[in-house]
Design a protein around this motif. Sequence first.
Motif, PDB file in Angstrom:
ATOM      1  N   ILE A   1       0.847  -1.203   0.000  1.00 18.71           N
ATOM      2  CA  ILE A   1       0.000   0.000   0.000  1.00 18.71           C
ATOM      3  C   ILE A   1       0.881   1.253   0.000  1.00 18.71           C
ATOM      4  N   VAL A   2       1.929   1.204   0.851  1.00 21.28           N
ATOM      5  CA  VAL A   2       2.842   2.360   0.912  1.00 21.28           C
ATOM      6  C   VAL A   2       3.474   2.596  -0.461  1.00 21.28           C
ATOM      7  N   SER A   3       3.951   1.472  -1.092  1.00 21.81           N
ATOM      8  CA  SER A   3       4.602   1.645  -2.398  1.00 21.81           C
ATOM      9  C   SER A   3       3.590   2.124  -3.444  1.00 21.81           C
ATOM     10  N   GLY A   4       2.322   1.652  -3.340  1.00 20.16           N
ATOM     11  CA  GLY A   4       1.276   2.077  -4.272  1.00 20.16           C
ATOM     12  C   GLY A   4       0.991   3.560  -4.142  1.00 20.16           C
ATOM     13  N   LEU A   5       0.939   4.018  -2.866  1.00 21.78           N
ATOM     14  CA  LEU A   5       0.669   5.433  -2.624  1.00 21.78           C
ATOM     15  C   LEU A   5       1.830   6.287  -3.131  1.00 21.78           C
ATOM     16  N   ALA A   6       3.055   5.750  -2.920  1.00 15.10           N
ATOM     17  CA  ALA A   6       4.237   6.486  -3.385  1.00 15.10           C
ATOM     18  C   ALA A   6       4.194   6.602  -4.905  1.00 15.10           C
TER      19      ALA A   6
END
Length: 322
Positions: A247-252
């Motif tokens: 999720i963090v990488s997707g948001l980034a």
Amino acid sequence: MPVTLSVVSPMYDEREALDHFAARLRPVLDGLGVGYEVVAVDDGSTDGTVSRLLELRADWAQLRVVKLRRNVGHQAALAAGLRAASGAYVVSIDADLQDPPEVIGEMLAKARAEHLDVVYGVRGDRSADTVFKRRTAGLFYWLMRRMAGPWVSSQAGDFRLMSRPVVDTLNDLPEQRPVYRLVVPSLGFASGEVTYVRGERVAGATKYPLGKMVGLSLDGLTGFSAAPLRVATWLGMVTFVVCLSLIVSGLAAWGFGFTVPGWTSLYVAILLLGAVQLVCLGMLGEYVGRIYAATQNRPRFLVAFDTGDEAPASRPVTSGRA
Ligand code: UDP
Ligand code: MG
């Protein structure tokens, strides 16, 4: 003579083995010099096992025939035999002569001399079994030792002697499908071993096809552990952590503008929901596991003796059942 020894033997389509079994068992038991009975449990045979048993009974008064209404499987047939048995000691033995009846005398002598409640027949040599049987049995016992506990012996099947208190305890178990070779050692009664060589089946074919072996393994596994239920919890936790980082990488990726419109929200929603579902399933599993343990209602402990008891032998077994 009062019955000192009951010999319980479950039989499923053992018509061919029966005469050999009786011919070898009877002299052994007659020679023991104690009152005995043989409880032959017919497990829904369709090959005339019962009628042959009843014929044999005509000149062997100690032979009892317990006929079950249908085939219920080895362990359930054993349960019926244990319930019927009246002896101070009970031996369970297969009807195909793979377990040598001659060892029964040794078991009884050992139990009496050393004041033991259980004497296991331990297979010193399984070379008479097929490679497939030995391999699958090896796997079964390895799994059971990991799941049920270290007391599980890979060489002890259902050929064993048990004292009356052990049999009464087993008869009292409210459990639906106990696997006796796992339950008996788990009770913790004083026990010993007698080694024997497992012979070839005297006649007929095995009554334990792969399906029944798998069934026995599942009963053993689920009877001792809610570990399979816990798999969902672990899976859920691992996925949750993995999903969080995704999720963090997707948001980034969204922040840096590497995405097509709408991708991030879908990606995050799918990951989050999947992880949450698995965790919830795991939590549900934890509760089902506890409900399961409660319905099993196995005694939490068994008291071996209590110096406060005046006549321990005449008392029923004390158990820690709630
Ligand atoms: N048996 C039974 N019901 C069944 C299957 C087996 O009572 O549904 C009995 C069978 O007659 C024998 C014992 O259980 O006395 C052990 O079975 P078997 O010898 O076929 O198993 P194996 O030695 O091949 O593992
Ligand atoms: Mg056999």
